[in-house]
Design a protein around this motif. Structure first.
Motif, mmCIF file in Angstrom:
data_model
loop_
_atom_site.group_PDB
_atom_site.id
_atom_site.type_symbol
_atom_site.label_atom_id
_atom_site.label_comp_id
_atom_site.label_asym_id
_atom_site.label_seq_id
_atom_site.Cartn_x
_atom_site.Cartn_y
_atom_site.Cartn_z
ATOM 1 N N HIS A 43 0.734 -1.265 0.170
ATOM 2 C CA HIS A 43 -0.037 0.102 0.191
ATOM 3 C C HIS A 43 0.910 1.209 -0.118
ATOM 4 C CE1 HIS A 43 -3.850 -2.103 0.582
ATOM 5 N NE2 HIS A 43 -3.139 -3.041 1.210
ATOM 6 N N GLY A 44 1.990 1.012 0.031
ATOM 7 C CA GLY A 44 2.952 2.446 -0.173
ATOM 8 C C GLY A 44 3.062 3.246 1.160
ATOM 9 N N VAL A 45 2.715 2.525 2.310
ATOM 10 C CA VAL A 45 2.970 3.428 3.732
ATOM 11 C C VAL A 45 4.014 3.015 4.550
ATOM 12 C CG1 VAL A 45 0.218 3.512 3.476
ATOM 13 C CG2 VAL A 45 1.344 1.707 4.599
ATOM 14 N N THR A 46 3.968 3.810 5.486
ATOM 15 C CA THR A 46 5.468 3.622 6.420
ATOM 16 C C THR A 46 4.776 3.115 7.752
ATOM 17 O OG1 THR A 46 5.457 6.053 6.751
ATOM 18 C CG2 THR A 46 6.808 5.326 5.078
ATOM 19 N N THR A 47 3.812 3.488 8.106
ATOM 20 C CA THR A 47 3.187 3.088 9.473
ATOM 21 C C THR A 47 2.116 2.147 9.541
ATOM 22 O OG1 THR A 47 1.975 5.108 9.521
ATOM 23 C CG2 THR A 47 4.073 5.154 10.372
ATOM 24 N N THR A 48 1.609 1.631 10.366
ATOM 25 C CA THR A 48 0.418 0.912 10.791
ATOM 26 C C THR A 48 -0.310 1.306 11.876
ATOM 27 O OG1 THR A 48 1.367 -1.109 11.789
ATOM 28 C CG2 THR A 48 0.823 -1.284 9.522
ATOM 29 N N PRO A 49 -1.469 1.528 12.285
ATOM 30 C CA PRO A 49 -2.467 0.855 11.517
ATOM 31 C C PRO A 49 -2.734 1.843 10.326
ATOM 32 C CG PRO A 49 -3.497 2.032 13.292
ATOM 33 C CD PRO A 49 -2.221 2.198 13.537
ATOM 34 N N GLN A 50 -3.531 1.399 9.622
ATOM 35 C CA GLN A 50 -4.263 2.170 8.177
ATOM 36 C C GLN A 50 -5.673 1.742 8.349
ATOM 37 O OE1 GLN A 50 -2.886 4.380 5.983
ATOM 38 N NE2 GLN A 50 -0.907 4.196 7.429
ATOM 39 N N VAL A 51 -6.185 2.846 8.197
ATOM 40 C CA VAL A 51 -8.034 2.675 8.195
ATOM 41 C C VAL A 51 -8.539 2.914 6.953
ATOM 42 C CG1 VAL A 51 -9.901 3.583 9.360
ATOM 43 C CG2 VAL A 51 -7.792 3.273 10.882
ATOM 44 N N TRP A 52 -9.561 1.964 6.575
ATOM 45 C CA TRP A 52 -10.318 2.441 5.448
ATOM 46 C C TRP A 52 -11.691 2.534 6.082
ATOM 47 C CZ3 TRP A 52 -5.898 -0.194 4.779
ATOM 48 C CH2 TRP A 52 -5.299 -0.204 3.635
ATOM 49 N N ILE A 53 -12.597 3.695 5.449
ATOM 50 C CA ILE A 53 -14.151 3.704 5.906
ATOM 51 C C ILE A 53 -14.665 3.543 4.481
ATOM 52 C CG2 ILE A 53 -15.924 5.282 6.762
ATOM 53 C CD1 ILE A 53 -13.773 6.105 8.658
ATOM 54 N N GLU A 54 -15.589 2.613 4.465
ATOM 55 C CA GLU A 54 -16.338 2.383 3.332
ATOM 56 C C GLU A 54 -15.597 2.351 2.132
ATOM 57 O OE1 GLU A 54 -19.486 5.200 3.374
ATOM 58 O OE2 GLU A 54 -20.456 4.228 4.807
ATOM 59 N N GLY A 55 -14.542 1.374 2.124
ATOM 60 C CA GLY A 55 -13.605 1.404 1.047
ATOM 61 C C GLY A 55 -12.738 2.505 0.843
ATOM 62 N N LYS A 56 -12.591 3.636 1.464
ATOM 63 C CA LYS A 56 -11.707 4.775 1.003
ATOM 64 C C LYS A 56 -10.530 4.669 2.178
ATOM 65 C CE LYS A 56 -11.739 9.606 -0.029
ATOM 66 N NZ LYS A 56 -12.359 10.819 -0.312
ATOM 67 N N ARG A 57 -9.661 4.706 1.853
ATOM 68 C CA ARG A 57 -8.465 4.760 2.968
ATOM 69 C C ARG A 57 -8.394 6.177 3.454
ATOM 70 N NH1 ARG A 57 -3.037 5.665 3.965
ATOM 71 N NH2 ARG A 57 -2.564 6.567 2.048
ATOM 72 N N GLY A 59 -6.303 6.698 6.524
ATOM 73 C CA GLY A 59 -4.887 7.017 6.779
ATOM 74 C C GLY A 59 -4.438 6.243 8.114
ATOM 75 N N GLY A 60 -3.523 6.667 9.046
ATOM 76 C CA GLY A 60 -3.390 6.164 10.332
ATOM 77 C C GLY A 60 -4.222 6.823 11.287
ATOM 78 N N TYR A 61 -3.925 6.495 12.651
ATOM 79 C CA TYR A 61 -4.624 7.010 13.758
ATOM 80 C C TYR A 61 -5.034 8.416 13.777
ATOM 81 C CZ TYR A 61 -6.282 8.162 18.436
ATOM 82 O OH TYR A 61 -6.696 8.937 19.543
ATOM 83 N N THR A 62 -3.851 9.219 13.674
ATOM 84 C CA THR A 62 -3.889 10.804 13.642
ATOM 85 C C THR A 62 -4.746 11.188 12.365
ATOM 86 O OG1 THR A 62 -1.988 10.830 12.557
ATOM 87 C CG2 THR A 62 -1.816 11.064 15.011
ATOM 88 N N ASP A 63 -4.811 10.588 11.341
ATOM 89 C CA ASP A 63 -5.820 10.958 10.116
ATOM 90 C C ASP A 63 -7.181 10.855 10.554
ATOM 91 O OD1 ASP A 63 -3.385 11.674 8.547
ATOM 92 O OD2 ASP A 63 -3.094 9.638 8.370
ATOM 93 N N LEU A 64 -7.177 9.433 11.228
ATOM 94 C CA LEU A 64 -8.472 9.137 11.576
ATOM 95 C C LEU A 64 -9.169 9.964 12.679
ATOM 96 C CD1 LEU A 64 -10.833 6.971 11.284
ATOM 97 C CD2 LEU A 64 -9.844 5.696 13.558
ATOM 98 N N ARG A 65 -8.347 10.506 13.958
ATOM 99 C CA ARG A 65 -8.906 11.144 14.723
ATOM 100 C C ARG A 65 -9.199 12.537 14.278
ATOM 101 N NH1 ARG A 65 -4.876 13.313 19.513
ATOM 102 N NH2 ARG A 65 -6.490 14.662 21.005
ATOM 103 N N GLU A 66 -8.344 13.230 13.211
ATOM 104 C CA GLU A 66 -8.930 14.369 12.766
ATOM 105 C C GLU A 66 -10.095 14.237 11.912
ATOM 106 O OE1 GLU A 66 -6.166 17.855 10.334
ATOM 107 O OE2 GLU A 66 -5.482 15.914 10.631
ATOM 108 N N ARG A 67 -10.270 13.106 11.237
ATOM 109 C CA ARG A 67 -11.546 13.253 10.418
ATOM 110 C C ARG A 67 -12.846 12.989 11.480
ATOM 111 N NH1 ARG A 67 -12.730 9.468 5.107
ATOM 112 N NH2 ARG A 67 -15.219 9.301 5.580
ATOM 113 N N LEU A 68 -12.730 12.093 12.330
ATOM 114 C CA LEU A 68 -13.837 11.716 13.239
ATOM 115 C C LEU A 68 -14.193 12.690 14.354
ATOM 116 C CD1 LEU A 68 -13.765 7.869 13.125
ATOM 117 C CD2 LEU A 68 -15.039 9.392 11.519
ATOM 118 N N THR A 69 -13.323 13.360 14.832
ATOM 119 C CA THR A 69 -13.382 14.361 15.733
ATOM 120 C C THR A 69 -13.207 15.767 15.488
ATOM 121 O OG1 THR A 69 -11.276 14.206 16.724
ATOM 122 C CG2 THR A 69 -12.696 12.563 17.468
#
Length: 234
Positions: A43-57, A59-69
Motif C-alpha cells: 500500500h506504499g505506507v510507512t506506518t500501521t495501522p491504516q484505516v479504510w472507511i467504506e472502501g476509502k483509505r 490513513g493512520g490513527y491521527t488522520d482518523l482522529r482528525e476526521r472523526l473528531t
C-alpha cells in the motif's frame, strides 16, 4: 500489529475510536513482522495501522482522529493552560482546607505558587523546545541565551519555596525579577511589535498563543512577590 512482543497502541485506539463513533470494525491483525512489511510495501505506507472507511483509505490513527473528531493538531488552544490552572486551583483549595480549615487569601497565594511549579515543570520536561520558543520573544534571553535555560529552574524553585513559605528573601525577589522581565517581553512582542507567536509558558511545542494569558501569569507572579516582600518588611 499484534506481534508476540508488541500490541500496537495506535491500532487499539483507532479501533476504539471507530467503535465509539458507531462503526462496525473489521480489525485485521498482523501476527508477524513479515506480514507488516508486506502490507506496507503493497500500500506504499510507512506506518500501521491504516484505516479504510467504506472502501476509502483514511490513513493512520491521527488522520482518523482528525476526521472523526474536532481535533486539529495545528489549532490554537488554551486547553493545556486551563487544565494546569484547574489542578493548581484544586491543590490550593485542598491545602487551605486541609491546613487552615477554610479558604483565605493564602489560597490565592498557593494557587499562584503551585501554578509556578507546574508551569516550571512543563518547561523542564523538554527544555530545548522551551528555550527555542522562549528566545522568540524574551528580551533578556535574546541578549543572554543562558537565561532561557535558567528561567524554568528559577520559576520552579521559587514556586516551591513560596508554597512552603520558606526563604522569602530569596524566592520573592527571584520571582519578581523573572516575572517583570516576562511581562515586559510579552507586552513588547504582542502589544507593541504586534507579533503573533506561540507562548512557551506551558513548555515547548504548545499551541497556546502568546498574549493575555502569558501577561496575566507574569503579573500574578509579580503581585505575589511584591506582597511577600512587603510582609517580610512589616
Amino acid at each position: 500489529m499484534a506481534l508476540p512482543d508488541h500490541l500496537c497502541p495506535s491500532g487499539q485506539k483507532a479501533r476504539w475510536l471507530l467503535e465509539r463513533q458507531g462503526y462496525e470494525v473489521d480489525d485485521r491483525l498482523f501476527r508477524t513482522r513479515a506480514e507488516v512489511d508486506a502490507f506496507k510495501a503493497e500500500h506504499g505506507v510507512t506506518t500501521t495501522p491504516q484505516v479504510w472507511i467504506e472502501g476509502k483509505r483514511v490513513g493512520g490513527y491521527t488522520d482518523l482522529r482528525e476526521r472523526l473528531t474536532d481535533w486539529d493538531p495545528k489549532a490554537t488552544t488554551y486547553k493545556a493552560v486551563i487544565y494546569l490552572l484547574a489542578v493548581a486551583a484544586a491543590t490550593a483549595v485542598a491545602l487551605s482546607i486541609g491546613f487552615l480549615g477554610t479558604i483565605t487569601w493564602q489560597t490565592l497565594g498557593w494557587f499562584i505558587s503551585v501554578s509556578m511549579i507546574l508551569l516550571g515543570m512543563q518547561k523542564l520536561r523538554d527544555i530545548e523546545s522551551f528555550t527555542t520558543m522562549f528566545l522568540n520573544y524574551d528580551v533578556l534571553a535574546r541578549k543572554w541565551v543562558p537565561y532561557a535555560y535558567v528561567y524554568p529552574w528559577v520559576e520552579t524553585g521559587a514556586g516551591v519555596l513560596m508554597t512552603g513559605m520558606l526563604l522569602t528573601w530569596l524566592s520573592a525577589p527571584a520571582a519578581l525579577f523573572i516575572a517583570t522581565v516576562g511581562a515586559i517581553s510579552v507586552f513588547k512582542a504582542v502589544y507593541i511589535d504586534k507579533r503573533e507567536l506561540k507562548c512557551a509558558c506551558v513548555g515547548g511545542n504548545s499551541n497556546v498563543p502568546l498574549g493575555f494569558v502569558s501577561l496575566t501569569e507574569n503579573l500574578m507572579m509579580m503581585g505575589m512577590a511584591i506582597v511577600m516582600l512587603i510582609q517580610i518588611n512589616v
